[in-house]
Design an enzyme around this catalytic site. Structure first.
Site, PDB file in Angstrom:
ATOM      1  N   ASP A 206       0.859  -1.183   0.000  1.00 35.11           N
ATOM      2  CA  ASP A 206       0.000   0.000   0.000  1.00 35.11           C
ATOM      3  C   ASP A 206       0.895   1.233   0.000  1.00 35.11           C
ATOM      4  OD1 ASP A 206      -2.700   1.363   0.396  1.00 35.11           O
ATOM      5  OD2 ASP A 206      -1.585   2.116   2.139  1.00 35.11           O
ATOM      6  N   GLU A 290      -1.786  -1.487  -5.827  1.00 34.90           N
ATOM      7  CA  GLU A 290      -3.038  -0.836  -6.197  1.00 34.90           C
ATOM      8  C   GLU A 290      -2.831   0.015  -7.429  1.00 34.90           C
ATOM      9  OE1 GLU A 290      -6.731   0.771  -3.425  1.00 34.90           O
ATOM     10  OE2 GLU A 290      -4.667   1.196  -2.885  1.00 34.90           O
ATOM     11  N   CYS A 343     -12.553  -4.405   6.319  1.00 33.70           N
ATOM     12  CA  CYS A 343     -11.906  -5.100   7.439  1.00 33.70           C
ATOM     13  C   CYS A 343     -11.216  -6.349   6.904  1.00 33.70           C
ATOM     14  CB  CYS A 343     -12.928  -5.468   8.509  1.00 33.70           C
ATOM     15  SG  CYS A 343     -12.235  -6.422   9.891  1.00 33.70           S
ATOM     16  N   CYS A 346     -12.916  -9.696   9.041  1.00 33.37           N
ATOM     17  CA  CYS A 346     -14.264 -10.206   8.791  1.00 33.37           C
ATOM     18  C   CYS A 346     -14.843  -9.761   7.453  1.00 33.37           C
ATOM     19  CB  CYS A 346     -15.207  -9.776   9.919  1.00 33.37           C
ATOM     20  SG  CYS A 346     -15.524  -7.990   9.989  1.00 33.37           S
ATOM     21  N   CYS A 362     -13.393  -1.866  13.560  1.00 27.95           N
ATOM     22  CA  CYS A 362     -14.426  -2.519  12.754  1.00 27.95           C
ATOM     23  C   CYS A 362     -15.699  -2.673  13.583  1.00 27.95           C
ATOM     24  CB  CYS A 362     -13.922  -3.887  12.293  1.00 27.95           C
ATOM     25  SG  CYS A 362     -15.166  -4.844  11.387  1.00 27.95           S
ATOM     26  N   CYS A 365     -16.446  -6.916  13.929  1.00 23.25           N
ATOM     27  CA  CYS A 365     -15.671  -7.811  14.794  1.00 23.25           C
ATOM     28  C   CYS A 365     -14.890  -7.063  15.867  1.00 23.25           C
ATOM     29  CB  CYS A 365     -14.716  -8.657  13.954  1.00 23.25           C
ATOM     30  SG  CYS A 365     -13.480  -7.690  13.060  1.00 23.25           S
ATOM     31  N   ASP A 372      -3.189   1.818   6.883  1.00 22.59           N
ATOM     32  CA  ASP A 372      -2.309   1.393   5.805  1.00 22.59           C
ATOM     33  C   ASP A 372      -2.025  -0.102   5.864  1.00 22.59           C
ATOM     34  OD1 ASP A 372      -2.186   4.049   5.018  1.00 22.59           O
ATOM     35  OD2 ASP A 372      -0.442   4.467   6.286  1.00 22.59           O
TER      36      ASP A 372
END
Length: 423
Positions: A206, A290, A343, A346, A362, A365, A372
């Site tokens: 990332d 990305e 997330c 989950c 999150c 969860c 990052d």
């Protein structure tokens, strides 16, 4: 760049295709004063042919609406040499002039295909270059002699693993940078390199501004901000140049100092990115990144300088050719994939996540995420899902299934709601 070379017969008489890889070696050159005069004259003729051809091509397209072919530009160049005004074009080698016409024809082909912007005029204050093909230079036992010159061109060979005496270049490019340095580049058709040993590891990357990159393994590499560290010196040199009279010798010297300051920033950035990309290629078989739209992101006037200084586009370019050379797999995830808002435990997807929020919890969860690091883990998961399809090259990481009670939504623009719970 990989391209087919020749056909040879296989074990049973069937033709098999050999593959060559175009490799370039660039090193410093030190021409004599006489050679510098010839090369500077060649640069000027190349620039004149490019600009004059571009002007006439643009005029014809605006007035008649038709394109100009390479054969027409070649015939025009021959006619210019026969005139008294441009007869000096015959004093230099014709090969760099022909190569300028070929490059302009290719540039317009890329422009009409939507791969590049419209070709622009060349300036005498920018980088100057001349391309010599096999008929315009002689390379014997590591000694280079260019057309229209009698003495060999002196250069410093910096690649100890390559035998200079056995080098057989297909093209030689001589260039002069704005800071006054000379370079010579040798284009060689080499055999396809042997793939690197398997590393048994995959990594997601990332990119950012505070940390240049964060990997899915938790490694963080800080952004060195090369331009920001040299901004004060660069501004001082630019102020000195602005106080000099145009066309004066002092302004020419001040402009060379500005060019040297830019060159130091550029080389430091390239060296830093080379070290990072080489380490990634050596340590991982699959690298997932990305697809960032850098062209659109630099339009933000608040972040354009920082994004340009980070060199995200150069980072991806180096990864692409190094992965191809080492036999690694580079997976490019779709730019709309919500890697930061998903997330990694989950699969819950947030509807909104402010850019200033570097950590978030999150709602599904209750896992505390670093923005990052969580994005890097999601990029890795998307890359692994794409490689399972056995489709090499770029891939879209949207709609990647994860283990857990919930699944992420498709990578589309999210509606402005507080929190979206997936089914």
């Amino acid at each position: 760049m990989r391209r087919p070379a020749v056909l040879r017969r296989g074990r049973h008489g069937a033709p098999s295709r050999l593959w060559f890889v175009r490799t370039a070696y660039r090193c410093r050159a030190y021409p004599t004063p006489e050679q510098a005069v010839v090369l500077n004259r060649t640069f000027g003729c190349v620039r004149l042919v490019w600009n004059k051809t571009l002007s006439e091509r643009n005029h014809r397209y605006r007035t008649e609406g038709v394109r100009t072919s390479y054969r027409q530009t070649d015939a025009a160049l021959t006619g210019w040499k026969r005139t008294g005004e441009l007869a000096f074009l015959s004093d230099v080698s014709c090969v760099p002039l022909q190569q300028a016409l070929r490059h302009q024809h290719t540039a317009f082909g890329n422009f009409f295909a939507g791969r590049a912007r419209v070709p622009r005029f060349k300036s005498r204050t920018g980088r100057q270059s001349a391309h010599y093909t096999r008929s315009a230079f002689r390379m014997r036992e590591g000694v280079l002699t260019l057309a229209k010159t009698s003495a060999p061109l002196r250069f410093v060979w910096s690649f100890g693993e390559v035998d200079l005496a056995a080098l057989d270049p297909t093209m030689v490019v001589v260039s002069r940078e704005p800071d006054g340095r000379w370079y010579v580049a040798f284009a060689v058709d080499a055999d396809a390199p042997v793939s690197a040993e398997p590393a048994g590891h995959a990594v997601g990357v990332d990119l950012g501004l505070t940390d240049l990159l964060v990997t899915s393994d938790g490694e963080r590499i800080a952004n060195p901000r090369h331009l920001a560290r040299k901004a004060a010196n660069l501004a001082r040199y630019q102020r000195r140049m602005a106080r000099c009279a145009r066309g004066s010798g002092n302004r020419r010297k001040a402009k060379a100092k500005v060019a040297r300051a830019h060159r130091k920033v550029r080389t430091a950035r390239q060296d830093f990115l080379h070290r990072i990309t080489t380490g990634l290629v050596r340590s991982a078989d699959v690298i997932a990144i990305e697809d960032l739209s850098v062209t659109n992101m630099v339009r933000n006037r608040h972040l354009s300088r920082a994004i340009s200084d980070a060199g995200w586009g150069e980072f991806r370019r180096q990864l692409e050719y190094k992965c191809a050379r080492a036999g690694r797999t580079l997976v490019v995830i779709d730019r709309w994939f919500p890697s930061s808002k998903t997330c990694s435990v989950c699969g819950h997807v947030l509807a909104e996540l402010a850019l200033s929020a570097r950590h978030w919890t999150c709602p599904g969860c209750r896992t505390r995420h670093d923005r990052d690091l969580n994005a890097a883990k999601n990029i890795l998961a998307a890359g692994r899902a794409a490689t399972r399809d056995a489709v090499p090259g770029d891939a879209c990481g949207a709609d990647v299934r994860r283990q857990g009670p919930s699944l992420p939504r498709s990578a589309v623009k999210q509606e402005p709601r507080a929190v979206r719970h997936s089914a």
